[in-house]
Each structure stands twice: as structure tokens, then as C-alpha cells.
Scaffold this active site. Structure first.
Site, PDB file in Angstrom:
ATOM      1  N   ASP A  23       5.434  22.248 -16.318  1.00 29.73           N
ATOM      2  CA  ASP A  23       6.334  23.549 -16.533  1.00 29.73           C
ATOM      3  C   ASP A  23       6.151  23.974 -18.078  1.00 29.73           C
ATOM      4  OD1 ASP A  23       7.414  20.898 -17.478  1.00 29.73           O
ATOM      5  OD2 ASP A  23       9.489  21.417 -16.719  1.00 29.73           O
ATOM      6  N   ASP A  64      -3.681  24.692  -8.309  1.00 31.62           N
ATOM      7  CA  ASP A  64      -3.460  25.917  -7.497  1.00 31.62           C
ATOM      8  C   ASP A  64      -2.562  26.941  -8.102  1.00 31.62           C
ATOM      9  OD1 ASP A  64      -3.548  27.773  -5.167  1.00 31.62           O
ATOM     10  OD2 ASP A  64      -1.526  27.086  -4.967  1.00 31.62           O
ATOM     11  N   ASP A 120      -3.982  30.711 -10.612  1.00 27.93           N
ATOM     12  CA  ASP A 120      -3.423  32.164 -10.465  1.00 27.93           C
ATOM     13  C   ASP A 120      -2.710  32.813 -11.695  1.00 27.93           C
ATOM     14  OD1 ASP A 120      -3.983  31.919  -7.908  1.00 27.93           O
ATOM     15  OD2 ASP A 120      -2.382  33.492  -7.326  1.00 27.93           O
TER      16      ASP A 120
HETATM   17  C1  IPM Z   1      -6.670  29.004  -3.005  1.00 29.20           C
HETATM   18  C2  IPM Z   1      -5.674  29.119  -1.974  1.00 29.20           C
HETATM   19  C3  IPM Z   1      -5.645  27.976  -0.922  1.00 29.20           C
HETATM   20  C4  IPM Z   1      -5.117  26.875  -1.569  1.00 29.20           C
HETATM   21  C5  IPM Z   1      -4.820  28.270   0.473  1.00 29.20           C
HETATM   22  C6  IPM Z   1      -5.359  29.708   1.110  1.00 29.20           C
HETATM   23  C7  IPM Z   1      -4.694  27.239   1.416  1.00 29.20           C
HETATM   24  O1  IPM Z   1      -4.292  29.419  -2.554  1.00 29.20           O
HETATM   25  O2  IPM Z   1      -7.688  28.360  -2.989  1.00 29.20           O
HETATM   26  O3  IPM Z   1      -6.094  28.747  -4.174  1.00 29.20           O
HETATM   27  O4  IPM Z   1      -3.822  26.774  -1.960  1.00 29.20           O
HETATM   28  O5  IPM Z   1      -5.799  25.945  -2.113  1.00 29.20           O
HETATM   29 MN    MN Z   2      -4.457  29.615  -4.597  1.00 27.38          MN
END
Ligand code: IPM
Ligand code: MN
Ligand code: NAD
Length: 326
Positions: free
Chosen positions: A196, A220, A224
Site C-alpha cells: 500500500d 500486476d 499499471d
Molecule cells: C496483465 C493482465 C493479465 C494479468 C490479465 C489479462 C489476465 O492484466 O498481463 O497485466 O493479470 O496477468
Molecule cells: Mn495487468
């Protein structure tokens, strides 16, 4: 030398031509073998990763994959995402490298890719309770952490290990294993950080980081975020590696259903993944650098809408080809 090319869904088939054109230019001897994957494959043969596609991927040195996913299958029993989990595990690619850089930030997230809540037992109990379990074996943590230490050693020698050790048993084991490895890498400065806080620090001051290592789910989500603070998902590439040569190369982003079919998607993330493939799977460092530079030039001269411009996917791809030709 073969490359399996999986265009995927949504914007995937729109951005893949930019990558295959560039590859044909910088590495004309590579044989590109296209195969169906994701929602496209479910529609054709009922499964997101048909046996023939898996065979093509296993015979190739590297897999270049576009994003998959389609809202049509979000509630279905057979979903495109299941093909991604199977492909990653069949290829044994446990270390997912997700670099983010802009003028001031230059960081690398190393995401564990074959364990954790993505691969744990899940189901529904008689009383209606639904569960997903997060499991890790110590050796799964050790192999990805070693990869992260080694990568840190070749960069600024600073490694941040991400966990939620104040809550999760898997995280306490993760932290213990990573700390235990630190004696083998005395030149690398290791710090632990709760996930966090890491999210907050990434948003607030991303340039404090060099290499981060995280489990499948935390990696993951944080990747992002790291993409967002360094220019956006349209720019973020990834390379997934195992112990053998080769690997799986795919953008961090998804199939972007909100813009698919409009010809506006940014192919940079896929092109940068292609450059990582040339570098890491084929040892073609000059060609990788040439492609990276060409993408940087096109970002400056011919930006797509997500990075403040108005160029189409095809115009961006043309700019990359022009830069490669110079
Ligand atoms: C990523 C995507 C995938 C993941 C999904 C589509 C399953 O979000 O490659 O980051 O969570 O690994
Ligand atoms: Mn992802
Ligand atoms: P997304 O990454 O597809 O899109 C998030 C936002 O970023 C959207 O607004 C989209 O328009 C934008 N965006 C993403 N890539 C872009 C690009 N190249 N150029 C310009 N804008 C871009 O995430 P989502 O909408 O949450 O997911 C859509 C589908 O993609 C889901 O089915 C998900 O499972 C799938 N997905 C697949 C992968 C993969 O194949 N590795 C990765 C992430 C998500």
C-alpha cells in the site's frame, strides 16, 4: 529462428502490423508464424489457447503477443484470460520484467508470473461463499527474487521487495526468502516495502525506485500504476522469461475495448516489447536499440491520442518505419 505472433483481441490486431512491419525491416531473417489466441480463438475453436497455437509457441524461440480479452466473455466459463495463464505456465516464464521510464524515472518491476492468487485453488462452497487462494512455495519466490537481484546488479543496485507482510503469511515467507538471498548479493541495497505504501510512493515520487520485485497480483497492479506515472499504458512493454532462452513478449495493457476498431491505439508498448524480444531472446542488441530509438522518435514527432497527439495507429507505424529507414 521462429517468432510466434499472436495478434489477440480488441486493439491487438490493430497494433500488431506495426510490430511485424518493424521486425521485417530490422530482422528480415526471422520467420513470423501467426496463430489464433484469446477471444478470437474461442470463437474459432472453443478454447483460448488451441493445441496448434501452443505448438507454434513452443517451437518458436519467442512469442510476441498482443493483448487479449473481450467483454463478451467476461461472465463466460471459457474466458480469454485463461489462455494467458496457461501460455505463461506452459512456457515456464516466471519472471515478468516491466520497465517504466521517462525523463526522470527509470524503474523496473519484476513481477512473479506463475504463482500466487492467479494459480491457487478457487471455488464456491455449499453456503455460497466464493474463494480464491494465494499460495507460494519458497522456491517460486527464490527464483524470481534471484532474477531481480541480478537485474538490480546490472542497474543502480537498489532493490525494493514488495509485500503485505503485516497481513499475509505468503508475504511473511516472501520477505524471509528475499532477505535470506541478500547475503549472496552484498552489492545490492535491499529494502522491503508494504504494497500500500509502495502504491503511494510510486504515485508520489517514482524516481526513488530502481528495481522492484513483487508477487503476481501486486506486480500486476503496481505495473499499471508505474505505467500511468511515466506516460501511460500505451507505452509500457514487458518481457516474461524463464530459465531457458527465449520468452514471451507482450504489452502491459489490455485489449482496450473502449477504443478498439477506431484505429487510434498506440502501438508503442507492443513495439517496445518487440525491442525487448530482439534484445533478450535473440541477442540482437543493435537492432533492439534501433527500434527503441525509432519508437522514441515517433512518440516525439507523431504522437497518438493517449499521449496528447492525434496520429492514428497507422500514421505512428509509418513514422517508426521512416525513423528506421534513416
Ligand atoms: C496483465 C493482465 C493479465 C494479468 C490479465 C489479462 C489476465 O492484466 O498481463 O497485466 O493479470 O496477468
Ligand atoms: Mn495487468
Ligand atoms: P486496458 O489496458 O485494455 O485499458 C485501460 C485503458 O487504457 C483504456 O482506457 C484503454 O483505452 C487505454 N489503453 C490501453 N492500451 C492502450 C494503447 N495501446 N493505446 C491507447 N490507449 C490504451 O484495460 P481494461 O480495459 O481494464 O481491460 C480490457 C481487457 O483487456 C480485459 O478483458 C482484460 O482482461 C484484458 N487485459 C489483457 C491483458 C493481456 O493480454 N496481457 C492485459 C491487461 C488487460
Amino acid at each position: 529462428m521462429k517468432v510466434a505472433v499472436l495478434p489477440g483481441d480488441g486493439i491487438g490486431p490493430e497494433i500488431m502490423p506495426a510490430a511485424t512491419r518493424a521486425l521485417t525491416e530490422v530482422a528480415p531473417d526471422l520467420e513470423l508464424v501467426e496463430a489464433p489466441f484469446g477471444a478470437a480463438a474461442i470463437r474459432g475453436s472453443g478454447t483460448p489457447l488451441p493445441d496448434e497455437t501452443l505448438d507454434v509457441c513452443k517451437e518458436a524461440r519467442a512469442v510476441l503477443k498482443g493483448p487479449i480479452g473481450d467483454p463478451e466473455f467476461d461472465a463466460a466459463d471459457v474466458r480469454p484470460e485463461q489462455g494467458v495463464f496457461l501460455l505463461r505456465s506452459e512456457l515456464g516464464v516466471y519472471a515478468n520484467l516491466r520497465p517504466s521510464r521517462n525523463g526522470t524515472t527509470d524503474l523496473l518491476i519484476v513481477r512473479e508470473l506463475l504463482g500466487g492468487i492467479y494459480y491457487g485453488e478457487r471455488g464456491t462452497r455449499d453456503d455460497g461463499t466464493v474463494f480464491d487462494t494465494c499460495e507460494y512455495r519458497p522456491d517460486q519466490v527464490e527464483r524470481v527474487a534471484r532474477r531481480a537481484f541480478e537485474l538490480a546488479r546490472r542497474r543502480s543496485s537498489r532493490l525494493t521487495s514488495i509485500d503485505k507482510a503485516n497481513v499475509l503469511e505468503t508475504s511473511r515467507m516472501w520477505r524471509k526468502v528475499v532477505r535470506g538471498l541478500a547475503v549472496d548479493y552484498p552489492d545490492v541495497e535491499l529494502q522491503d516495502m508494504l504494497v500500500d505504501n509502495a502504491a503511494m510512493q510510486l504515485a508520489r515520487a517514482p524516481d526513488q525506485f530502481d528495481v522492484l520485485v513483487a508477487d503476481n497480483m501486486f506486480g500486476d497492479i503496481l505495473s499499471d500504476l508505474a505505467a500511468a506515472v511515466t506516460g501511460g499504458l500505451g507505452l509500457a512493454p514487458s518481457a516474461s522469461l524463464g530459465d531457458g532462452a527465449g520468452g514471451l513478449f507482450e504489452p502491459v495493457h489490455g485489449s482496450a475495448p473502449d477504443i478498439s476498431g477506431l484505429g487510434r491505439a498506440n502501438p508503442s508498448a507492443l513495439l517496445r516489447s518487440t525491442a525487448m524480444m530482439l534484445d533478450l531472446a535473440f541477442d540482437r542488441h543493435d537492432e533492439a536499440r534501433a527500434l527503441e530509438d525509432a519508437v522514441d522518435e515517433a512518440i516525439a514527432s507523431t504522437p497518438t491520442a493517449d499521449i496528447g497527439g492525434s496520429a492514428s495507429t497507422a500514421e505512428f507505424a509509418d513514422a517508426v518505419m521512416d525513423a528506421l529507414a534513416r
